[in-house]
Design a protein around this motif. Structure first.
Motif, PDB file in Angstrom:
ATOM      1  N   GLN A 126       0.819  -1.214   0.000  1.00 36.93           N
ATOM      2  CA  GLN A 126       0.000   0.000   0.000  1.00 36.93           C
ATOM      3  C   GLN A 126       0.854   1.265   0.000  1.00 36.93           C
ATOM      4  O   GLN A 126       0.361   2.353  -0.324  1.00 36.93           O
ATOM      5  N   ARG A 127       2.125   1.124   0.347  1.00 41.68           N
ATOM      6  CA  ARG A 127       3.034   2.269   0.309  1.00 41.68           C
ATOM      7  C   ARG A 127       3.617   2.489  -1.080  1.00 41.68           C
ATOM      8  O   ARG A 127       4.367   3.438  -1.302  1.00 41.68           O
ATOM      9  N   CYS A 128       3.279   1.611  -2.033  1.00 38.39           N
ATOM     10  CA  CYS A 128       3.826   1.681  -3.393  1.00 38.39           C
ATOM     11  C   CYS A 128       2.808   2.302  -4.345  1.00 38.39           C
ATOM     12  O   CYS A 128       1.601   2.139  -4.180  1.00 38.39           O
ATOM     13  N   SER A 129       3.322   2.985  -5.365  1.00 39.83           N
ATOM     14  CA  SER A 129       2.454   3.473  -6.431  1.00 39.83           C
ATOM     15  C   SER A 129       1.973   2.293  -7.270  1.00 39.83           C
ATOM     16  O   SER A 129       2.534   1.180  -7.195  1.00 39.83           O
ATOM     17  N   ASP A 161       2.405   1.980 -10.410  1.00 40.27           N
ATOM     18  CA  ASP A 161       3.515   1.635 -11.301  1.00 40.27           C
ATOM     19  C   ASP A 161       4.505   0.710 -10.595  1.00 40.27           C
ATOM     20  O   ASP A 161       5.007  -0.241 -11.197  1.00 40.27           O
ATOM     21  N   SER A 162       4.774   1.008  -9.334  1.00 37.50           N
ATOM     22  CA  SER A 162       5.687   0.157  -8.569  1.00 37.50           C
ATOM     23  C   SER A 162       5.093  -1.223  -8.335  1.00 37.50           C
ATOM     24  O   SER A 162       5.786  -2.239  -8.400  1.00 37.50           O
ATOM     25  N   LYS A 163       3.796  -1.269  -8.069  1.00 39.23           N
ATOM     26  CA  LYS A 163       3.136  -2.563  -7.889  1.00 39.23           C
ATOM     27  C   LYS A 163       3.264  -3.405  -9.165  1.00 39.23           C
ATOM     28  O   LYS A 163       3.553  -4.609  -9.106  1.00 39.23           O
ATOM     29  N   MET A 164       3.040  -2.774 -10.308  1.00 33.78           N
ATOM     30  CA  MET A 164       3.132  -3.508 -11.568  1.00 33.78           C
ATOM     31  C   MET A 164       4.570  -3.909 -11.885  1.00 33.78           C
ATOM     32  O   MET A 164       4.794  -4.892 -12.607  1.00 33.78           O
TER      33      MET A 164
END
Length: 237
Positions: A98-101, A103-106
């Protein structure tokens, strides 16, 4: 030392990975058989370090598979698979993400999708070792396993293979399978074996390294050239 090691199923237990990474030399080769994440709190931290460590070949586990399915669903605005992931210990990983954007998740999804599901390592003695998260019936192809009802991703999820004997064909005399996924506490009960540590079965041709680390705080570092445990690491209690 230039050793070749294998380990698996860290499940968010950072202290275990910390001990392994500092025990091994810079020129050692490490094969991680999946499930860095879920259950424990530090899965994403471990995953990041494994992905960056040049010594490590990271194979996909079933928990990475669940993560790669759930993230795109979340980004698209639905949560069909989320309860399934949480039931299997995914909540700490999800909270970290949840702390990631998006784009970062992908980025994690792409990394997971690029991970191999299996590898064959030929050790210094010329023995062929099939490496995957869940293990396999060595004489069966992936397609044959799928047709046998072992799921779409048998190298990540299957637990049927350990109920079958090792094939008698001479071509498999010099083959071995090393895996995780099924905690040895479950496997030894199924096979009616009493032991401490990893489970060696099928006449010494298969090795289950999953010690249920998130519960026991123990992990095995397995020497692929000697086909034996180099060291058991015990985390902070």
């Amino acid at each position: 030392m230039n050793k070749h090691y294998c380990f698996t199923d860290l499940h968010g237990m950072y202290d275990l990975w910390y001990q392994i990474k500092n025990y091994c030399d810079d020129n050692d080769e490490l094969f991680f058989l999946g499930d860095a994440i879920d259950r424990g709190e530090d899965g994403i931290i471990i995953m990041n370090e494994l992905l960056k460590d040049k010594r490590v070949t990271y194979l996909k586990g079933n928990h990475e598979d669940m993560m790669s399915i759930c993230i795109p669903e979340f980004i698209e605005g639905h949560f069909e698979s989320y309860p399934w992931w949480v039931y299997n210990g995914g909540k700490p990983t999800w909270e970290s993400l949840q702390r990631c954007s998006n784009d970062s998740k992908m980025w994690y999804v792409r990394k997971i999708n690029a991970m191999p599901e299996s590898l064959i390592y030929t050790n210094t003695k010329g023995q062929k070792i099939f490496l995957s998260h869940a293990g396999t019936s060595i004489e069966k192809s992936k397609r044959e396993l799928q047709l046998m009802g072992c799921g779409d991703n048998p190298y990540l999820w299957d637990r049927k293979h350990f109920l079958y004997p090792w094939p008698q064909d001479k071509e498999f005399e010099n083959w071995f399978v090393v895996h995780g996924h099924t905690p040895v506490q479950i496997l030894t009960k199924e096979l009616n074996i009493k032991l401490k540590g990893i489970c060696e079965y099928n006449n010494g041709h298969k090795f289950d390294l999953d010690l249920a680390s998130s519960d026991t705080n123990i992990v095995a570092l397995f020497d692929l050239d000697e086909l034996k445990v180099e060291k058991y690491f015990i985390g902070e209690q």
